[in-house]
Design a protein around this motif. Structure first.
Motif, PDB file in Angstrom:
ATOM      1  N   HIS A 120      14.284  29.271  75.847  1.00 41.92           N
ATOM      2  CA  HIS A 120      14.873  27.968  75.507  1.00 41.92           C
ATOM      3  C   HIS A 120      15.725  27.448  76.662  1.00 41.92           C
ATOM      4  O   HIS A 120      15.587  26.296  77.085  1.00 41.92           O
ATOM      5  N   VAL A 121      16.611  28.304  77.178  1.00 42.85           N
ATOM      6  CA  VAL A 121      17.503  27.898  78.261  1.00 42.85           C
ATOM      7  C   VAL A 121      16.701  27.476  79.493  1.00 42.85           C
ATOM      8  O   VAL A 121      16.951  26.419  80.088  1.00 42.85           O
ATOM      9  N   ARG A 122      15.745  28.287  79.878  1.00 38.91           N
ATOM     10  CA  ARG A 122      14.971  27.994  81.081  1.00 38.91           C
ATOM     11  C   ARG A 122      14.186  26.687  80.934  1.00 38.91           C
ATOM     12  O   ARG A 122      14.094  25.896  81.874  1.00 38.91           O
ATOM     13  N   GLN A 123      13.603  26.470  79.774  1.00 39.01           N
ATOM     14  CA  GLN A 123      12.818  25.255  79.567  1.00 39.01           C
ATOM     15  C   GLN A 123      13.699  24.008  79.603  1.00 39.01           C
ATOM     16  O   GLN A 123      13.347  22.996  80.228  1.00 39.01           O
ATOM     17  N   VAL A 124      14.856  24.073  78.946  1.00 40.24           N
ATOM     18  CA  VAL A 124      15.762  22.918  78.924  1.00 40.24           C
ATOM     19  C   VAL A 124      16.263  22.605  80.330  1.00 40.24           C
ATOM     20  O   VAL A 124      16.258  21.443  80.769  1.00 40.24           O
ATOM     21  N   VAL A 125      16.699  23.639  81.052  1.00 38.50           N
ATOM     22  CA  VAL A 125      17.217  23.430  82.400  1.00 38.50           C
ATOM     23  C   VAL A 125      16.133  22.856  83.316  1.00 38.50           C
ATOM     24  O   VAL A 125      16.370  21.892  84.061  1.00 38.50           O
ATOM     25  N   ALA A 126      14.936  23.428  83.256  1.00 40.59           N
ATOM     26  CA  ALA A 126      13.846  22.963  84.119  1.00 40.59           C
ATOM     27  C   ALA A 126      13.496  21.511  83.830  1.00 40.59           C
ATOM     28  O   ALA A 126      13.267  20.717  84.760  1.00 40.59           O
TER      29      ALA A 126
ATOM     30  N   VAL B 126      18.610  18.050  67.758  1.00 39.01           N
ATOM     31  CA  VAL B 126      17.615  17.951  68.828  1.00 39.01           C
ATOM     32  C   VAL B 126      16.756  19.211  68.739  1.00 39.01           C
ATOM     33  O   VAL B 126      17.217  20.301  69.066  1.00 39.01           O
ATOM     34  N   GLU B 127      15.529  19.044  68.285  1.00 32.40           N
ATOM     35  CA  GLU B 127      14.681  20.207  68.069  1.00 32.40           C
ATOM     36  C   GLU B 127      14.154  20.781  69.386  1.00 32.40           C
ATOM     37  O   GLU B 127      14.112  20.098  70.413  1.00 32.40           O
ATOM     38  N   ASN B 128      13.766  22.034  69.304  1.00 27.80           N
ATOM     39  CA  ASN B 128      13.187  22.711  70.463  1.00 27.80           C
ATOM     40  C   ASN B 128      11.789  22.172  70.754  1.00 27.80           C
ATOM     41  O   ASN B 128      11.244  21.366  69.989  1.00 27.80           O
ATOM     42  N   GLY B 129      11.212  22.656  71.825  1.00 26.21           N
ATOM     43  CA  GLY B 129       9.851  22.277  72.186  1.00 26.21           C
ATOM     44  C   GLY B 129       8.978  23.505  72.338  1.00 26.21           C
ATOM     45  O   GLY B 129       9.347  24.608  71.961  1.00 26.21           O
TER      46      GLY B 129
END
Length: 408
Positions: A24-30, A200-203
């Motif tokens: 989750h963290v990596r995807q949001v940051v990227a 805000v839902e995840n992806g």
């Protein structure tokens, strides 16, 4: 915009395979970086603080002023007295060090975005010192998590920890809840103003990793062999595997040829193996261990049904649901009171009451019998995932929130 992403109690985001929170963290940051933001991540792991600007190079960042000299000696003295007298633990020195590191590393940044953790307030202190807004990311009730693991604090420690958590939540300029259930939890349990919380839902990165023609639900020819069910996630009690395996045994006893693939790891893994043996379904169950998204993507693409049998949990919208939808699976999920919001019963998924073994078995049988329904659920779920479950959409929603709080 310059964004500081904080995790005082962090996940290991350095080396794959990444668990759900780390992914989750990596995807949001990227995605925030792809949209033009400058993002610096500061997080604590194994009693050390780390920093990264690109998710590739990770640099240890000590807080030397607070780790030597009189302050360090004072900390040791306090901890000794605390241990001997069994006084409550307030995470003061850890939060102070984290805040000092943030102040030095994030000077000139516009907003701090912190993944909330239990009774930790380094981000709150840093935001005040830097005079920038703090947005908290609320991925679940930490007290409920501790209670489910049977390690929740008691007595005065509990009262003080709850007070710290409430103060931290209320000090935030805004809170992002990753599910509708967690938003309700913030409002009802923690007394947060409803206007200060946005869901805000995840992806899912599987919308990018998998093409439609790779997915079983979009294939016109049906291959022979057992119907494949898949579970992706942890093995803690609230994930519902102790309900899933008996439900599987019920369906197999009715003559259905089923195979269950379990992807993940956790403290209950061996217990799950033992339960499969005791129920006589060991040959039908395959344990894959912890896999990266790139590794489990083709497994999901070749499966028929995705399972999310939460039991005894407050929120039913885990990351697995978005991956199931992106993989075109017919999803059977626990839910109640309008949850999980990401599924519509009979349209993009099949919702059953939580902890109901009989209802779960009946749902498996229903979808095993009705191939047209099963493929229709999977196809509609995939199309919806393509439209609204990309991580880029998550990042755009976060960007809008950051812009709003910085403007205020």
């Amino acid at each position: 915009m310059k964004i500081g992403y904080l995790m005082q109690m962090g996940e290991d985001i350095r080396r794959p395979p990444f668990n759900g929170p780390a992914n989750h963290v990596r995807q949001v940051v990227a995605e925030l970086q792809r949209q033009g933001h400058q993002v610096r991540v500061l997080y604590g792991l194994n009693e050390r603080l780390w920093q990264t600007d690109d998710l590739e190079q990770f640099v240890p960042v000590p807080a030397p002023v607070l780790q030597r000299g009189p302050l360090r000696l004072g900390e040791r003295a306090v901890r000794r007295v605390q241990s001997e007298l069994r006084l409550p633990y307030l995470a003061f020195f850890e939060s102070l060090r984290f805040a000092a590191t943030c102040r030095r590393a994030l000077a000139g940044y516009d907003v701090l975005y912190e993944r909330a953790s239990w009774a930790r307030y380094g981000g709150t202190l840093a935001a005040r010192w830097l005079r920038v807004p703090l947005v908290l990311e609320y991925n679940g009730d930490p007290l409920a998590d501790l209670e489910a693991k049977r390690i929740a604090p008691r007595g005065l420690q509990r009262l003080l920890s709850i007070a710290l958590m409430r103060a931290t939540l209320r000090a935030a300029a805004h809170i992002v809840a990753t599910g509708a259930g967690w938003r309700r939890n913030l409002i009802e349990r923690w007394g947060v103003d409803a206007a200060a919380v946005t869901t805000v839902e995840n992806g899912s990165e599987l919308t990018r990793l998998l093409r439609r023609e790779q997915l079983r639900s979009f294939q016109t020819t049906v291959s022979a062999g057992p119907l494949t069910l898949v579970y992706l996630g942890g093995f803690y009690p609230w994930h519902g595997l102790s309900i899933l395996l008996p439900a599987l045994a019920r369906a197999c006893a009715q003559g259905y040829d089923l195979r269950l693939v379990l992807i993940g790891a956790g403290v209950g893994l061996e217990e799950t193996r033992q339960q499969a043996r005791a129920l006589g379904v060991e040959e039908c169950v395959q344990f894959m261990g912890h896999l990266s998204a790139g590794q489990y993507a083709p497994i999901l693409a070749a499966a028929d049904i995705g399972l999310s049998p939460y039991c005894g949990w407050k929120e039913f919208s885990g990351l697995k649901l978005f991956d199931y939808k992106a993989a075109g699976l017919a999803v059977i999920a626990s839910g109640q009171d309008g949850q999980p919001a990401t599924l519509r019963h009979g349209v993009t998924g099949w919702i059953v009451p939580p902890c109901d073994e009989e209802a779960l078995a009946a749902a498996i049988v229903r979808l095993a019998e009705d191939g047209e329904l099963r493929r229709g659920l999977g196809q509609r779920a995939r199309l919806e995932a393509e439209a609204i479950h990309g991580w880029d959409r998550t990042a755009r929603q976060l960007s809008a929130i950051f812009t709003q709080v910085v403007g205020q």
